[in-house]
Design a protein around this motif. Sequence first.
Motif, PDB file in Angstrom:
ATOM      1  N   ARG A 196      37.884  35.619  42.947  1.00 31.94           N
ATOM      2  CA  ARG A 196      38.991  35.337  42.085  1.00 31.94           C
ATOM      3  C   ARG A 196      38.779  36.313  40.960  1.00 31.94           C
ATOM      4  O   ARG A 196      39.664  37.123  40.527  1.00 31.94           O
ATOM      5  CB  ARG A 196      38.827  33.972  41.322  1.00 31.94           C
ATOM      6  CG  ARG A 196      39.586  33.067  42.407  1.00 31.94           C
ATOM      7  CD  ARG A 196      39.805  31.756  41.960  1.00 31.94           C
ATOM      8  NE  ARG A 196      38.522  31.134  41.362  1.00 31.94           N
ATOM      9  CZ  ARG A 196      38.081  30.350  41.742  1.00 31.94           C
ATOM     10  NH1 ARG A 196      38.140  29.708  43.130  1.00 31.94           N
ATOM     11  NH2 ARG A 196      36.726  29.658  41.194  1.00 31.94           N
ATOM     12  N   THR A 197      37.395  36.649  40.497  1.00 33.54           N
ATOM     13  CA  THR A 197      37.540  37.750  39.461  1.00 33.54           C
ATOM     14  C   THR A 197      37.817  39.120  39.829  1.00 33.54           C
ATOM     15  O   THR A 197      38.298  39.944  39.285  1.00 33.54           O
ATOM     16  CB  THR A 197      35.937  37.613  38.820  1.00 33.54           C
ATOM     17  OG1 THR A 197      35.568  36.216  38.553  1.00 33.54           O
ATOM     18  CG2 THR A 197      35.764  38.546  37.816  1.00 33.54           C
ATOM     19  N   SER A 247      41.457  39.403  40.274  1.00 34.16           N
ATOM     20  CA  SER A 247      42.252  39.263  39.244  1.00 34.16           C
ATOM     21  C   SER A 247      41.976  40.867  38.411  1.00 34.16           C
ATOM     22  O   SER A 247      42.715  41.224  37.466  1.00 34.16           O
ATOM     23  CB  SER A 247      41.753  38.336  38.215  1.00 34.16           C
ATOM     24  OG  SER A 247      40.455  38.256  37.889  1.00 34.16           O
ATOM     25  N   ARG A 248      40.779  41.296  38.572  1.00 38.13           N
ATOM     26  CA  ARG A 248      40.750  42.609  37.879  1.00 38.13           C
ATOM     27  C   ARG A 248      41.609  43.756  38.498  1.00 38.13           C
ATOM     28  O   ARG A 248      41.944  44.599  38.013  1.00 38.13           O
ATOM     29  CB  ARG A 248      39.153  42.956  38.065  1.00 38.13           C
ATOM     30  CG  ARG A 248      38.683  43.895  37.307  1.00 38.13           C
ATOM     31  CD  ARG A 248      37.262  44.476  37.723  1.00 38.13           C
ATOM     32  NE  ARG A 248      36.244  43.204  37.684  1.00 38.13           N
ATOM     33  CZ  ARG A 248      35.045  43.295  38.404  1.00 38.13           C
ATOM     34  NH1 ARG A 248      34.805  44.403  39.086  1.00 38.13           N
ATOM     35  NH2 ARG A 248      34.513  42.190  38.212  1.00 38.13           N
ATOM     36  N   SER A 253      45.049  43.439  37.369  1.00 40.48           N
ATOM     37  CA  SER A 253      45.209  43.647  35.821  1.00 40.48           C
ATOM     38  C   SER A 253      45.311  45.123  35.489  1.00 40.48           C
ATOM     39  O   SER A 253      45.867  45.484  34.611  1.00 40.48           O
ATOM     40  CB  SER A 253      44.082  43.065  35.040  1.00 40.48           C
ATOM     41  OG  SER A 253      43.025  43.837  35.529  1.00 40.48           O
TER      42      SER A 253
END
Length: 306
Positions: free
Chosen positions: A297-298, A301-302, A305
Amino acid sequence: MEPRNQTDVSEFLLLGLTEDPELQPVLFSLFVSMYLATLLGNLLIVLVVISDSHLHNPMYFFLSNLSFVDICFPNMLVNIQAQNQIITYVGCLTQVCFVMIFTGLENCLLAVMAYDRYVAICHPLRYTIIMNLHCCGLLSLLSLLTSIVNALLHSLLVLHLSFCIDLEIPHFFCELAQILKLACSDTRINYILVYFVATVWGGVPLSGIIFSYTQIFSSVLRMPSVGAKYKAFPTCRSHLSVVSLFYGTIFGVYISSAFTHSPRKIAVASVMYSVVPQMMNPFIYSLRNRDIRGPLRTFISRILSF
Protein backbone atom coordinates in the motif's frame (compact mmCIF):
# COMPACT_ATOMS: atom_id res chain seq x y z
CA MET A 1 2.60 -41.80 -43.98
CA GLU A 2 6.11 -40.96 -45.04
CA PRO A 3 8.46 -39.91 -42.25
CA ARG A 4 10.35 -36.70 -42.61
CA ASN A 5 13.75 -36.18 -41.04
CA GLN A 6 13.96 -33.49 -38.39
CA THR A 7 16.41 -31.50 -40.50
CA ASP A 8 13.66 -31.10 -43.13
CA VAL A 9 11.08 -29.88 -40.62
CA SER A 10 10.77 -26.12 -40.85
CA GLU A 11 7.57 -25.38 -38.96
CA PHE A 12 4.67 -26.69 -36.87
CA LEU A 13 1.04 -25.68 -37.00
CA LEU A 14 -0.60 -24.70 -33.70
CA LEU A 15 -4.36 -25.26 -33.87
CA GLY A 16 -5.18 -23.24 -30.76
CA LEU A 17 -7.90 -23.78 -28.17
CA THR A 18 -10.92 -23.71 -30.45
CA GLU A 19 -11.91 -24.23 -34.07
CA ASP A 20 -14.41 -21.36 -33.89
CA PRO A 21 -12.77 -18.24 -35.40
CA GLU A 22 -15.28 -15.98 -33.63
CA LEU A 23 -13.93 -17.08 -30.27
CA GLN A 24 -10.32 -16.20 -31.12
CA PRO A 25 -10.62 -12.44 -30.32
CA VAL A 26 -12.37 -13.30 -27.04
CA LEU A 27 -9.63 -15.76 -26.07
CA PHE A 28 -6.92 -13.32 -27.07
CA SER A 29 -8.48 -10.53 -24.99
CA LEU A 30 -8.80 -12.91 -22.03
CA PHE A 31 -5.16 -13.99 -22.29
CA VAL A 32 -3.98 -10.39 -22.65
CA SER A 33 -5.86 -9.45 -19.48
CA MET A 34 -4.43 -12.43 -17.59
CA TYR A 35 -0.91 -11.73 -18.79
CA LEU A 36 -1.10 -8.04 -17.83
CA ALA A 37 -2.42 -9.01 -14.39
CA THR A 38 0.44 -11.51 -14.04
CA LEU A 39 3.03 -8.97 -15.15
CA LEU A 40 1.74 -6.14 -12.95
CA GLY A 41 1.14 -8.26 -9.85
CA ASN A 42 4.51 -10.02 -9.88
CA LEU A 43 6.40 -6.85 -10.80
CA LEU A 44 4.85 -5.08 -7.80
CA ILE A 45 5.93 -7.92 -5.50
CA VAL A 46 9.53 -7.72 -6.77
CA LEU A 47 9.67 -3.92 -6.46
CA VAL A 48 8.13 -3.91 -2.98
CA VAL A 49 10.60 -6.52 -1.71
CA ILE A 50 13.52 -4.56 -3.17
CA SER A 51 12.34 -1.17 -1.85
CA ASP A 52 11.39 -2.18 1.72
CA SER A 53 14.34 -3.04 3.97
CA HIS A 54 12.05 -4.95 6.37
CA LEU A 55 11.48 -7.50 3.63
CA HIS A 56 15.18 -8.15 3.06
CA ASN A 57 15.16 -11.65 4.49
CA PRO A 58 15.30 -15.18 3.01
CA MET A 59 11.52 -15.64 2.88
CA TYR A 60 10.94 -12.60 0.68
CA PHE A 61 14.14 -13.16 -1.27
CA PHE A 62 12.69 -16.46 -2.48
CA LEU A 63 9.28 -14.85 -3.00
CA SER A 64 10.83 -12.20 -5.27
CA ASN A 65 12.62 -15.02 -7.14
CA LEU A 66 9.29 -16.79 -7.61
CA SER A 67 7.64 -13.59 -8.85
CA PHE A 68 10.52 -13.00 -11.27
CA VAL A 69 10.07 -16.53 -12.66
CA ASP A 70 6.35 -15.87 -13.11
CA ILE A 71 7.16 -12.67 -15.01
CA CYS A 72 9.60 -14.51 -17.29
CA PHE A 73 7.31 -17.49 -17.87
CA PRO A 74 6.99 -17.78 -21.68
CA ASN A 75 4.24 -15.66 -23.17
CA MET A 76 2.10 -17.77 -25.49
CA LEU A 77 -0.31 -14.97 -26.41
CA VAL A 78 1.04 -14.66 -29.94
CA ASN A 79 0.02 -18.24 -30.67
CA ILE A 80 -3.71 -17.63 -30.18
CA GLN A 81 -4.12 -14.55 -32.34
CA ALA A 82 -5.30 -16.71 -35.22
CA GLN A 83 -7.08 -20.03 -35.56
CA ASN A 84 -4.05 -21.66 -37.19
CA GLN A 85 -0.73 -20.24 -36.09
CA ILE A 86 2.52 -21.34 -37.71
CA ILE A 87 5.59 -21.60 -35.50
CA THR A 88 9.07 -22.49 -36.72
CA TYR A 89 10.76 -25.73 -35.70
CA VAL A 90 13.48 -23.85 -33.80
CA GLY A 91 10.89 -21.56 -32.21
CA CYS A 92 8.81 -24.53 -31.11
CA LEU A 93 11.75 -26.34 -29.49
CA THR A 94 12.86 -23.08 -27.86
CA GLN A 95 9.39 -22.67 -26.41
CA VAL A 96 9.40 -26.26 -25.12
CA CYS A 97 12.78 -25.65 -23.49
CA PHE A 98 11.78 -22.41 -21.76
CA VAL A 99 8.43 -23.77 -20.58
CA MET A 100 10.27 -26.66 -18.93
CA ILE A 101 12.93 -24.38 -17.42
CA PHE A 102 10.46 -22.03 -15.77
CA THR A 103 8.04 -24.77 -14.71
CA GLY A 104 10.92 -26.71 -13.13
CA LEU A 105 12.33 -23.58 -11.51
CA GLU A 106 8.97 -22.73 -9.95
CA ASN A 107 8.71 -26.31 -8.70
CA CYS A 108 12.15 -26.08 -7.06
CA LEU A 109 11.55 -22.63 -5.56
CA LEU A 110 8.33 -23.78 -3.89
CA ALA A 111 10.29 -26.61 -2.25
CA VAL A 112 13.05 -24.20 -1.18
CA MET A 113 10.45 -21.83 0.31
CA ALA A 114 8.96 -24.73 2.28
CA TYR A 115 12.44 -25.53 3.64
CA ASP A 116 12.86 -21.88 4.60
CA ARG A 117 9.60 -21.97 6.60
CA TYR A 118 10.70 -25.25 8.23
CA VAL A 119 13.96 -23.74 9.44
CA ALA A 120 12.24 -20.51 10.58
CA ILE A 121 9.62 -22.30 12.70
CA CYS A 122 11.39 -25.47 13.82
CA HIS A 123 14.86 -23.94 14.36
CA PRO A 124 14.22 -20.22 14.98
CA LEU A 125 17.43 -19.62 16.97
CA ARG A 126 19.57 -20.97 14.14
CA TYR A 127 17.51 -19.46 11.30
CA THR A 128 19.86 -16.59 10.43
CA ILE A 129 22.86 -18.91 10.61
CA ILE A 130 21.39 -21.64 8.39
CA MET A 131 19.56 -19.39 5.92
CA ASN A 132 22.41 -16.98 5.35
CA LEU A 133 22.96 -15.02 2.14
CA HIS A 134 25.36 -17.61 0.74
CA CYS A 135 22.90 -20.46 1.35
CA CYS A 136 19.98 -18.56 -0.20
CA GLY A 137 21.98 -17.69 -3.29
CA LEU A 138 23.24 -21.26 -3.61
CA LEU A 139 19.73 -22.73 -3.35
CA SER A 140 18.42 -20.34 -6.02
CA LEU A 141 21.37 -21.04 -8.33
CA LEU A 142 21.05 -24.81 -7.84
CA SER A 143 17.34 -24.63 -8.68
CA LEU A 144 18.12 -22.72 -11.86
CA LEU A 145 20.95 -25.00 -12.98
CA THR A 146 19.01 -28.23 -12.43
CA SER A 147 16.01 -26.78 -14.30
CA ILE A 148 18.21 -25.81 -17.26
CA VAL A 149 19.93 -29.22 -17.37
CA ASN A 150 16.56 -31.00 -17.27
CA ALA A 151 15.12 -28.85 -20.09
CA LEU A 152 18.23 -29.22 -22.25
CA LEU A 153 18.22 -33.02 -21.90
CA HIS A 154 14.65 -33.24 -23.19
CA SER A 155 15.27 -30.70 -25.96
CA LEU A 156 18.44 -32.42 -27.20
CA LEU A 157 16.67 -35.79 -27.37
CA VAL A 158 13.88 -34.22 -29.43
CA LEU A 159 16.50 -33.05 -31.96
CA HIS A 160 17.23 -36.69 -32.84
CA LEU A 161 13.60 -37.49 -33.72
CA SER A 162 12.12 -37.79 -37.19
CA PHE A 163 8.66 -36.35 -37.80
CA CYS A 164 5.75 -37.27 -40.02
CA ILE A 165 4.23 -35.01 -42.63
CA ASP A 166 1.24 -34.10 -40.44
CA LEU A 167 2.78 -31.54 -38.07
CA GLU A 168 -0.37 -30.10 -36.50
CA ILE A 169 -0.29 -29.48 -32.74
CA PRO A 170 -3.78 -29.30 -31.15
CA HIS A 171 -2.59 -26.78 -28.61
CA PHE A 172 -1.92 -23.06 -28.19
CA PHE A 173 1.78 -23.55 -27.43
CA CYS A 174 4.47 -26.14 -28.03
CA GLU A 175 4.41 -28.78 -25.33
CA LEU A 176 6.82 -31.72 -25.10
CA ALA A 177 4.07 -34.36 -24.94
CA GLN A 178 2.44 -33.03 -28.10
CA ILE A 179 5.79 -32.92 -29.95
CA LEU A 180 6.54 -36.55 -29.08
CA LYS A 181 3.15 -37.64 -30.45
CA LEU A 182 4.11 -36.24 -33.86
CA ALA A 183 7.35 -38.23 -34.09
CA CYS A 184 7.60 -41.14 -36.51
CA SER A 185 10.87 -42.44 -35.07
CA ASP A 186 11.34 -44.43 -31.86
CA THR A 187 10.49 -42.27 -28.81
CA ARG A 188 11.07 -44.87 -26.10
CA ILE A 189 14.16 -43.11 -24.73
CA ASN A 190 12.27 -39.82 -24.69
CA TYR A 191 9.38 -41.30 -22.74
CA ILE A 192 11.70 -43.10 -20.32
CA LEU A 193 13.38 -39.76 -19.58
CA VAL A 194 9.99 -38.05 -19.26
CA TYR A 195 8.69 -40.59 -16.74
CA PHE A 196 11.97 -40.71 -14.83
CA VAL A 197 12.26 -36.95 -14.57
CA ALA A 198 8.56 -36.58 -13.71
CA THR A 199 8.99 -39.06 -10.87
CA VAL A 200 12.19 -37.52 -9.52
CA TRP A 201 11.51 -33.88 -10.43
CA GLY A 202 7.98 -34.00 -9.10
CA GLY A 203 8.47 -36.48 -6.28
CA VAL A 204 11.54 -35.04 -4.55
CA PRO A 205 10.37 -31.40 -4.22
CA LEU A 206 6.82 -32.46 -3.29
CA SER A 207 8.18 -34.92 -0.71
CA GLY A 208 10.36 -32.12 0.66
CA ILE A 209 7.34 -29.83 0.95
CA ILE A 210 5.27 -32.52 2.68
CA PHE A 211 8.13 -33.33 5.09
CA SER A 212 8.70 -29.64 5.87
CA TYR A 213 5.07 -28.97 6.68
CA THR A 214 4.71 -32.20 8.67
CA GLN A 215 7.55 -30.98 10.88
CA ILE A 216 6.12 -27.44 10.97
CA PHE A 217 2.65 -28.57 12.07
CA SER A 218 4.16 -30.92 14.64
CA SER A 219 6.32 -28.11 16.02
CA VAL A 220 3.45 -25.59 16.08
CA LEU A 221 1.10 -27.98 17.87
CA ARG A 222 3.72 -28.43 20.60
CA MET A 223 3.87 -24.68 21.25
CA PRO A 224 2.32 -23.89 24.66
CA SER A 225 1.25 -20.36 23.72
CA VAL A 226 -1.82 -19.79 21.54
CA GLY A 227 -0.31 -16.48 20.44
CA ALA A 228 2.84 -18.23 19.22
CA LYS A 229 0.73 -20.70 17.23
CA TYR A 230 -1.27 -17.88 15.68
CA LYS A 231 1.93 -16.04 14.77
CA ALA A 232 3.54 -19.09 13.15
CA PHE A 233 0.68 -20.20 10.90
CA PRO A 234 0.18 -16.97 8.87
CA THR A 235 3.73 -17.19 7.53
CA CYS A 236 2.81 -20.56 5.98
CA ARG A 237 -0.73 -19.94 4.75
CA SER A 238 0.25 -17.98 1.65
CA HIS A 239 2.91 -20.50 0.64
CA LEU A 240 0.57 -23.44 1.19
CA SER A 241 -2.05 -21.74 -0.98
CA VAL A 242 0.48 -21.22 -3.79
CA VAL A 243 1.73 -24.82 -3.50
CA SER A 244 -1.85 -26.16 -3.60
CA LEU A 245 -2.62 -24.05 -6.67
CA PHE A 246 0.56 -25.08 -8.51
CA TYR A 247 0.39 -28.83 -7.88
CA GLY A 248 -3.41 -28.90 -7.98
CA THR A 249 -3.53 -27.46 -11.50
CA ILE A 250 -0.77 -29.79 -12.75
CA PHE A 251 -2.46 -32.88 -11.29
CA GLY A 252 -5.77 -31.64 -12.70
CA VAL A 253 -4.31 -31.51 -16.20
CA TYR A 254 -2.93 -35.04 -16.00
CA ILE A 255 -6.14 -36.41 -14.51
CA SER A 256 -8.22 -34.73 -17.20
CA SER A 257 -5.90 -36.09 -19.92
CA ALA A 258 -6.37 -39.60 -18.52
CA PHE A 259 -10.17 -39.38 -18.74
CA THR A 260 -10.51 -37.52 -22.04
CA HIS A 261 -9.07 -38.20 -25.47
CA SER A 262 -9.93 -34.77 -26.83
CA PRO A 263 -6.71 -32.79 -27.53
CA ARG A 264 -8.70 -29.55 -27.40
CA LYS A 265 -9.99 -30.24 -23.88
CA ILE A 266 -6.46 -31.15 -22.75
CA ALA A 267 -5.21 -27.87 -24.24
CA VAL A 268 -7.87 -25.94 -22.32
CA ALA A 269 -6.89 -27.76 -19.13
CA SER A 270 -3.24 -26.83 -19.75
CA VAL A 271 -4.21 -23.18 -19.38
CA MET A 272 -4.67 -23.90 -15.68
CA TYR A 273 -1.01 -24.69 -15.00
CA SER A 274 0.56 -22.45 -17.65
CA VAL A 275 -1.29 -19.21 -16.87
CA VAL A 276 -3.46 -19.29 -13.73
CA PRO A 277 -0.84 -19.98 -10.98
CA GLN A 278 1.47 -17.26 -12.30
CA MET A 279 -1.41 -14.77 -12.23
CA MET A 280 -2.75 -15.75 -8.80
CA ASN A 281 0.54 -15.99 -6.85
CA PRO A 282 0.99 -12.22 -6.22
CA PHE A 283 -2.66 -11.82 -5.21
CA ILE A 284 -2.39 -14.69 -2.74
CA TYR A 285 0.71 -13.23 -1.11
CA SER A 286 -0.56 -9.64 -1.08
CA LEU A 287 -4.01 -10.49 0.28
CA ARG A 288 -3.01 -13.09 2.87
CA ASN A 289 0.30 -11.71 4.13
CA ARG A 290 0.34 -8.66 6.41
CA ASP A 291 4.07 -8.12 5.89
CA ILE A 292 3.43 -7.57 2.18
CA ARG A 293 0.11 -5.70 2.41
CA GLY A 294 1.50 -2.73 4.35
CA PRO A 295 4.60 -2.07 2.20
CA LEU A 296 2.53 -2.70 -0.93
CA ARG A 297 0.00 0.00 0.00
CA THR A 298 2.85 2.38 0.84
CA PHE A 299 4.62 1.64 -2.44
CA ILE A 300 1.45 2.14 -4.53
CA SER A 301 0.52 5.40 -2.74
CA ARG A 302 4.08 6.63 -3.31
CA ILE A 303 3.79 5.92 -7.04
CA LEU A 304 0.37 7.58 -7.30
CA SER A 305 1.61 10.68 -5.47
CA PHE A 306 4.17 11.42 -8.21
